[in-house]
Design a protein around this motif. Sequence first.
Motif, PDB file in Angstrom:
ATOM      1  N   ASN A 110       0.823  -1.311   0.023  1.00 33.02           N
ATOM      2  CA  ASN A 110       0.157  -0.072  -0.183  1.00 33.02           C
ATOM      3  C   ASN A 110       0.875   1.502  -0.341  1.00 33.02           C
ATOM      4  O   ASN A 110       0.754   2.227  -0.631  1.00 33.02           O
ATOM      5  CB  ASN A 110      -1.056  -0.139   1.559  1.00 33.02           C
ATOM      6  N   ALA A 111       1.182   1.162   1.201  1.00 40.49           N
ATOM      7  CA  ALA A 111       2.262   2.301   0.487  1.00 40.49           C
ATOM      8  C   ALA A 111       3.370   2.505  -0.592  1.00 40.49           C
ATOM      9  O   ALA A 111       4.003   3.649  -0.919  1.00 40.49           O
ATOM     10  CB  ALA A 111       3.469   2.623   1.657  1.00 40.49           C
ATOM     11  N   TYR A 112       4.005   1.224  -1.174  1.00 39.99           N
ATOM     12  CA  TYR A 112       5.119   1.539  -2.197  1.00 39.99           C
ATOM     13  C   TYR A 112       3.981   2.330  -3.550  1.00 39.99           C
ATOM     14  O   TYR A 112       4.517   2.817  -4.026  1.00 39.99           O
ATOM     15  CB  TYR A 112       5.397  -0.135  -2.581  1.00 39.99           C
ATOM     16  N   MET A 113       2.944   1.452  -3.362  1.00 41.28           N
ATOM     17  CA  MET A 113       1.652   1.850  -4.621  1.00 41.28           C
ATOM     18  C   MET A 113       1.419   3.050  -4.231  1.00 41.28           C
ATOM     19  O   MET A 113       1.252   4.054  -5.582  1.00 41.28           O
ATOM     20  CB  MET A 113       0.526   0.490  -4.598  1.00 41.28           C
ATOM     21  N   GLU A 114       1.512   3.723  -2.784  1.00 36.74           N
ATOM     22  CA  GLU A 114       0.369   5.234  -2.811  1.00 36.74           C
ATOM     23  C   GLU A 114       2.104   6.062  -3.619  1.00 36.74           C
ATOM     24  O   GLU A 114       1.158   7.378  -4.128  1.00 36.74           O
ATOM     25  CB  GLU A 114       0.482   4.967  -1.341  1.00 36.74           C
ATOM     26  N   LYS A 115       2.884   5.808  -3.178  1.00 34.77           N
ATOM     27  CA  LYS A 115       4.308   6.546  -3.668  1.00 34.77           C
ATOM     28  C   LYS A 115       4.440   6.479  -5.088  1.00 34.77           C
ATOM     29  O   LYS A 115       4.647   8.041  -6.102  1.00 34.77           O
ATOM     30  CB  LYS A 115       5.732   6.532  -2.742  1.00 34.77           C
ATOM     31  N   PRO A 117       2.190   5.373  -7.917  1.00 35.68           N
ATOM     32  CA  PRO A 117       0.951   4.639  -8.823  1.00 35.68           C
ATOM     33  C   PRO A 117       1.523   3.904 -10.012  1.00 35.68           C
ATOM     34  O   PRO A 117       1.043   3.441 -10.307  1.00 35.68           O
ATOM     35  CB  PRO A 117      -0.352   5.590  -8.449  1.00 35.68           C
TER      36      PRO A 117
END
Length: 299
Positions: A110-115, A117
């Motif tokens: 979640n954190a990686y894809m939020e930063k 995308p």
Amino acid sequence: MFDDLDIFAAVVEHSSLNRASRQLNLSQPALSRKISKLEERLGVALFNRFGKRLELTEVGRLTYTYALEQRQQRSKFLEALSKFKEGEPQLVTLGASLTTLQTTLPPLVNAYMEKYPAAELKLITGKTHEIVSSVSEGRADLGIIASATQEPGLRCIPLFEDQLRLVVSEHHPLTLSAKLTMSDLSRLPMILFSKGTWYRRMTDELFQRSGVDPDVRMEIDSFEAIVRLLPTIKAAALLPKSYLRPELLNGGGLVSLHIKELEQTQRTTCLIYPSSGGLSTAARCLVQVTEQVFLPGRD
């Protein structure tokens, strides 16, 4: 030839040389010459001509399909090239065990894809030694494993400590006990993780040391399935503390119970990647995000 294919596709999509010439900002004679030149190169007729009306031949339809595929591939290439120029991460392959995927990966992904995308994250699963081999041999860029490793050529970064907890339904009789010991698990209906997994080996060794003989009702390799079944069959389970997020316990009608002997099940979850450097932009970004998620106080 590829530019001519784009022009050919435009003619097909506008169903008219006249309309296509306006869209392409070409004179109609110049456009006709380009189509004729493409037909000459391919050695086939792409259109049947009925005055000003054009009708695709069978090979023309095949050529149009190919032209669309080329357009899509070129678009993907240019998009990827643009992201590389901008320093955006691309594809990164992360290896992890199935249990790690269920406990550690959700907040990290979640954190990686939020930063990032636009990044692509490929996950591969396997046992700890398989993930170590995958990273060592370059099949995975990074790995998250359930224990530390001293494998030559790999850097191993401890992320957090974990241990097993006893989990039962909020209405289970054990919730009324002031203090629990391993002996309370003897003949207790339980759902255990599947044989051959790290968690199962650890619990079996723990049972053996403690002289506990649980009543094993089910063996499942999914934490989610286990927590859904616990209230139904009125059983207990030993699950990693890292999986027992507040929303799971508070909203799922489950209770996490402490048994001192379970402190012996402590393990260290680690991030591994090649120590020789050469990580891709995507891999470096994932390392950075992983450290931010699990090691927020680290400089």
